[in-house]
Enzyme design. Sequence first.
Site, PDB file in Angstrom:
ATOM      1  N   THR A 257       0.835  -1.197   0.000  1.00  0.00           N
ATOM      2  CA  THR A 257       0.000   0.000   0.000  1.00  0.00           C
ATOM      3  C   THR A 257       0.869   1.247   0.000  1.00  0.00           C
ATOM      4  O   THR A 257       2.022   1.225   0.459  1.00  0.00           O
ATOM      5  CB  THR A 257      -0.896   0.076   1.247  1.00  0.00           C
ATOM      6  OG1 THR A 257      -0.082   0.325   2.404  1.00  0.00           O
ATOM      7  CG2 THR A 257      -1.698  -1.192   1.434  1.00  0.00           C
ATOM      8  N   ASP A 258       0.328   2.344  -0.483  1.00  0.00           N
ATOM      9  CA  ASP A 258       0.910   3.631  -0.134  1.00  0.00           C
ATOM     10  C   ASP A 258       0.659   3.813   1.366  1.00  0.00           C
ATOM     11  O   ASP A 258      -0.083   3.050   1.992  1.00  0.00           O
ATOM     12  CB  ASP A 258       0.268   4.746  -0.962  1.00  0.00           C
ATOM     13  CG  ASP A 258       1.179   5.963  -1.118  1.00  0.00           C
ATOM     14  OD1 ASP A 258       2.170   6.067  -0.381  1.00  0.00           O
ATOM     15  OD2 ASP A 258       0.885   6.818  -1.976  1.00  0.00           O
TER      16      ASP A 258
END
Length: 610
Positions: free
Chosen positions: A328-329
Amino acid sequence: MHDRNLSRRTLLTATAVAAGAIATAASSSAAVAAPAAASRDTRHRLERIVSRMSLGEKVGQLFVMRVYGHSATDPDQADVDLNLEEMGVRNAAELIAEYHVGGIIYFAWAHNTRAPHQIADLSNGIQRAGLAQSTPLPLLISTDQEHGIVARVGKPATLMPGAMALGASGSASSARKAAQIAGAELAAMGIVQNYAPVADVNVNPANPVIGVRSFGAEPAAVARMVAAQVKGYQSAGIAATSKHFPGHGDTTVDSHTGIPVISHTRQEWEEIDAPPFRAAIAAGIDSIMTAHIQFPALDPSNDPATLSHPILTGILREELGYDGVVVTDALNMEGVREKYGDHRVPVLALLAGVDQLLNPPDLAVAWNGVMDAVRSGEITEARLDESILRILLLKEKLGLFREPFVSGREVDRTVGTPAHLAAADRIAERTTTLLTNPDGLLPLSRRSHGDVLVVGPDLSSPSGTTGPPTTVLANALGELGFRATALSTGTAPSSAKIAEAVAAAQGKDVVVVGTYNVSATSSQRTLVARLVATGVPVVALAIRNPYDIARLGPVAAALAAYAWTDVELRAAARVIAGSAEPEGRLPVPVQRADDPSQVLFPVGHGLSYR
């Protein structure tokens, strides 16, 4: 908004066919170009490790977390206090013992990256803590070392030109060489996963978060540069990470502070956003980072892509055939937190197809959220095992099970060597773009224009160890035989500061003005206009976005440097002085400020002295 979208799409029409060809070629070659699968014995060995792990250990492996301090066991007291406040632990070793995290991300602001030997020692301390667990496991240590305007490790490490500067060079070999050198230096300091290269196609000049972090606006060109950097980083023995899937290049909202909406159709996604990710997969990319964006054409539920099963599993895994690590960011960004609570975000990300959960705002809340979801049956333990095996396979590929530690000797042999610094200067020389030079003022003559005033903003360095920009430019011109003085005027110069600059220009032969993201209402425009009115020739140098020239009146010459790091500013000074040719060509179109449907300078524009 609609008209601006149409104008951007019109600009991209000419590249769509080429982009489609790249996408098709990348898709057809993905099976051939993908990294060799782990041997059956290796896979079985790792599966046995997974089978012996407790549920808490399994959940921990999914998280990549920040931690404050320069040392894994003995950080400064201020960092101990921050760790206790945010995570309930004193240091990295306690974080690993408590939560069994699978990775640590380094930041300069977390005091992780003071100096190369310190970074190597911190990495070794983290790995020792990982191996001291009941299930001994090395960690994936990562950072955002994109170069250009995003860099966490500064001098004396080698700082390379950023993505748009490399895009301006047009040289895939330069991009690969820059990544290979940067990757080797990171590896020497124990950083084995880099969140680069950016694969977003920056088709929106108003994009507040990507901009010069992108290689450009042409999908095929971006795809070529992304593939080159993937190969460069991974040839140095570290994992590259293409970001931000499914594409963050056409937005006016920063996902750190809100939720951007991408209005591309599915066909536009195929033509504009997808080619660089297809190329990364074909090049054998080890990890791909998600975007906290809504993309209605790909998922009408309007869940952020980070939490979207149709996007991450349906498109990335099944359509594009990607089976590497998905990260994920950062989960502390507002773009992913708006719709669901912090305890639900990591659960939904895993259900969407994510493997690594990066930097949640509250680790205890996120960790317990996943634990509760597994205990309730919402997430099966088999689903956890699938992601953990991908993570362990990446650790195996990077050699962390064989040798997780780094040596001071390797740091000395690799980080910031004269050969690497010289290579950075050579690569940077191909990036500076000469946009206008109507009367041939450039290159400057030391005889007729030897007395130079340099003004502009003195921004904090991306790495915290370079600059200030006006001084760097003045010093570089001084070393080239000019009499140069610097005056900092800021990104929003006041009337008093503008008057000071005008007074300082009196008696000078030329003024070099650094500009930074000039807007319609920016007082930088007033500064430039007042300096031009003195009659002293003015050279405008865009030190971030090349779009600045569209908002300035006539100047004697204008250039784009794409970042304010030393290596790019020194290269620009050499071009201004004529000791280097302006070889850069615009990788993005510059549209007219008064009519964005009209192109002022097209992709590929760039003047030369020859």
